[in-house]
Write a protein that holds these residues in place. Structure first.
Motif, PDB file in Angstrom:
ATOM      1  N   SER A  59       0.839  -1.195   0.000  1.00 43.05           N
ATOM      2  CA  SER A  59       0.000   0.000   0.000  1.00 43.05           C
ATOM      3  C   SER A  59       0.876   1.246   0.000  1.00 43.05           C
ATOM      4  O   SER A  59       2.065   1.195   0.305  1.00 43.05           O
ATOM      5  CB  SER A  59      -0.934   0.000   1.205  1.00 43.05           C
ATOM      6  OG  SER A  59      -0.193   0.010   2.397  1.00 43.05           O
ATOM      7  N   GLN A  61       0.388   5.922   0.086  1.00 45.04           N
ATOM      8  CA  GLN A  61      -0.487   7.079   0.262  1.00 45.04           C
ATOM      9  C   GLN A  61      -0.531   7.896  -1.029  1.00 45.04           C
ATOM     10  O   GLN A  61       0.516   8.231  -1.575  1.00 45.04           O
ATOM     11  CB  GLN A  61       0.005   7.963   1.406  1.00 45.04           C
ATOM     12  CG  GLN A  61      -0.136   7.348   2.769  1.00 45.04           C
ATOM     13  CD  GLN A  61      -1.588   7.051   3.115  1.00 45.04           C
ATOM     14  OE1 GLN A  61      -2.466   7.887   2.952  1.00 45.04           O
ATOM     15  NE2 GLN A  61      -1.838   5.840   3.571  1.00 45.04           N
ATOM     16  N   SER A  62      -1.720   8.181  -1.478  1.00 46.06           N
ATOM     17  CA  SER A  62      -1.910   9.082  -2.615  1.00 46.06           C
ATOM     18  C   SER A  62      -2.696  10.290  -2.115  1.00 46.06           C
ATOM     19  O   SER A  62      -3.180  10.280  -0.978  1.00 46.06           O
ATOM     20  CB  SER A  62      -2.676   8.357  -3.730  1.00 46.06           C
ATOM     21  OG  SER A  62      -4.067   8.344  -3.454  1.00 46.06           O
ATOM     22  N   ASN A  64      -5.551  10.846  -2.674  1.00 50.73           N
ATOM     23  CA  ASN A  64      -6.906  10.356  -2.427  1.00 50.73           C
ATOM     24  C   ASN A  64      -6.986   9.401  -1.246  1.00 50.73           C
ATOM     25  O   ASN A  64      -8.030   8.820  -0.994  1.00 50.73           O
ATOM     26  CB  ASN A  64      -7.436   9.672  -3.680  1.00 50.73           C
ATOM     27  CG  ASN A  64      -7.532  10.630  -4.840  1.00 50.73           C
ATOM     28  OD1 ASN A  64      -8.147  11.677  -4.717  1.00 50.73           O
ATOM     29  ND2 ASN A  64      -6.889  10.300  -5.933  1.00 50.73           N
ATOM     30  N   GLY A  65      -5.884   9.183  -0.555  1.00 51.27           N
ATOM     31  CA  GLY A  65      -5.877   8.275   0.589  1.00 51.27           C
ATOM     32  C   GLY A  65      -4.997   7.061   0.339  1.00 51.27           C
ATOM     33  O   GLY A  65      -4.164   7.060  -0.555  1.00 51.27           O
ATOM     34  N   THR A  66      -5.207   6.032   1.123  1.00 51.42           N
ATOM     35  CA  THR A  66      -4.400   4.818   1.005  1.00 51.42           C
ATOM     36  C   THR A  66      -4.856   4.013  -0.204  1.00 51.42           C
ATOM     37  O   THR A  66      -6.043   3.766  -0.386  1.00 51.42           O
ATOM     38  CB  THR A  66      -4.529   3.960   2.274  1.00 51.42           C
ATOM     39  OG1 THR A  66      -4.120   4.755   3.400  1.00 51.42           O
ATOM     40  CG2 THR A  66      -3.658   2.722   2.193  1.00 51.42           C
ATOM     41  N   GLU A  67      -3.897   3.613  -1.026  1.00 51.76           N
ATOM     42  CA  GLU A  67      -4.146   2.802  -2.222  1.00 51.76           C
ATOM     43  C   GLU A  67      -3.319   1.532  -2.108  1.00 51.76           C
ATOM     44  O   GLU A  67      -2.377   1.455  -1.316  1.00 51.76           O
ATOM     45  CB  GLU A  67      -3.765   3.566  -3.488  1.00 51.76           C
ATOM     46  CG  GLU A  67      -4.455   4.902  -3.650  1.00 51.76           C
ATOM     47  CD  GLU A  67      -5.945   4.790  -3.927  1.00 51.76           C
ATOM     48  OE1 GLU A  67      -6.457   3.667  -4.159  1.00 51.76           O
ATOM     49  OE2 GLU A  67      -6.613   5.831  -3.910  1.00 51.76           O
ATOM     50  N   SER A  90      -8.832   3.193  -6.062  1.00 50.81           N
ATOM     51  CA  SER A  90     -10.173   3.485  -5.565  1.00 50.81           C
ATOM     52  C   SER A  90     -10.893   4.571  -6.359  1.00 50.81           C
ATOM     53  O   SER A  90     -12.050   4.853  -6.091  1.00 50.81           O
ATOM     54  CB  SER A  90     -10.103   3.895  -4.096  1.00 50.81           C
ATOM     55  OG  SER A  90      -9.350   5.093  -3.968  1.00 50.81           O
ATOM     56  N   THR A  94      -6.322   7.370  -9.655  1.00 50.56           N
ATOM     57  CA  THR A  94      -5.432   6.325  -9.147  1.00 50.56           C
ATOM     58  C   THR A  94      -5.383   5.152 -10.110  1.00 50.56           C
ATOM     59  O   THR A  94      -4.309   4.614 -10.390  1.00 50.56           O
ATOM     60  CB  THR A  94      -5.897   5.857  -7.756  1.00 50.56           C
ATOM     61  OG1 THR A  94      -5.885   6.977  -6.873  1.00 50.56           O
ATOM     62  CG2 THR A  94      -4.989   4.772  -7.210  1.00 50.56           C
TER      63      THR A  94
END
Length: 146
Positions: A59, A61-62, A64-67, A90, A94
């Motif tokens: 995983s 961090q982007s 947009n949150g955790t990817e 998500s 991404t």
């Protein structure tokens, strides 16, 4: 007095905007620094790994949150013989960058010793490589002889 209050708020607003810009630029520098933390120079290839097929998720961090991504990797004689990455984006942005990464990762890693892999940016995608590296570390730990 009213005009004086207005004129003094302008420098405050400009200072706030400048700080916001610096924060944005600092975020860019942080992403670049993360890539710079990869070991430089020749890799230590003395570790031995068991031949086989391995899979792990990673995983990152982007904005947009955790990817996450799932990495499947085949090893023979400590050399990567095949790789595939399953995207787990998500949102459309991404997914776009993960798809770009998937399209270019094979050329970056197949035929190389697993300990020599230094994946940072692939096909314009730099954040996805963080998830790839995390999965790669899990695979290396699982495959390590001894």
């Amino acid at each position: 007095m009213t005009s004086r209050a207005r004129s003094s708020s302008t420098p405050v607003a400009l200072a706030g905007a400048s700080l916001a810009l610096l924060g944005t630029l600092a975020g860019c520098a942080t992403a670049g620094e993360a890539a710079a933390e990869l070991p430089a120079g020749p890799a230590d290839t003395s570790a031995e790994y068991t031949d086989g097929e391995y899979s792990a998720s990673g995983s990152y961090q982007s904005p947009n949150g955790t990817e996450s991504v799932v990495v499947q990797l085949s090893l023979e004689g400590d050399v990567v013989t095949a790789v595939s990455v399953t995207p787990g984006g998500s949102n459309s942005t991404t997914q776009y960058y993960q798809d770009q990464f998937v399209g270019g990762i094979e050329a970056e890693v197949v035929g190389k010793d697993i300990d020599e892999l230094r994946v940072t940016r692939v096909a314009g995608s730099s954040l996805t490589s963080g998830g790839f590296r995390e999965a790669l570390e899990t695979i290396k730990a699982d495959a390590l002889v001894g």
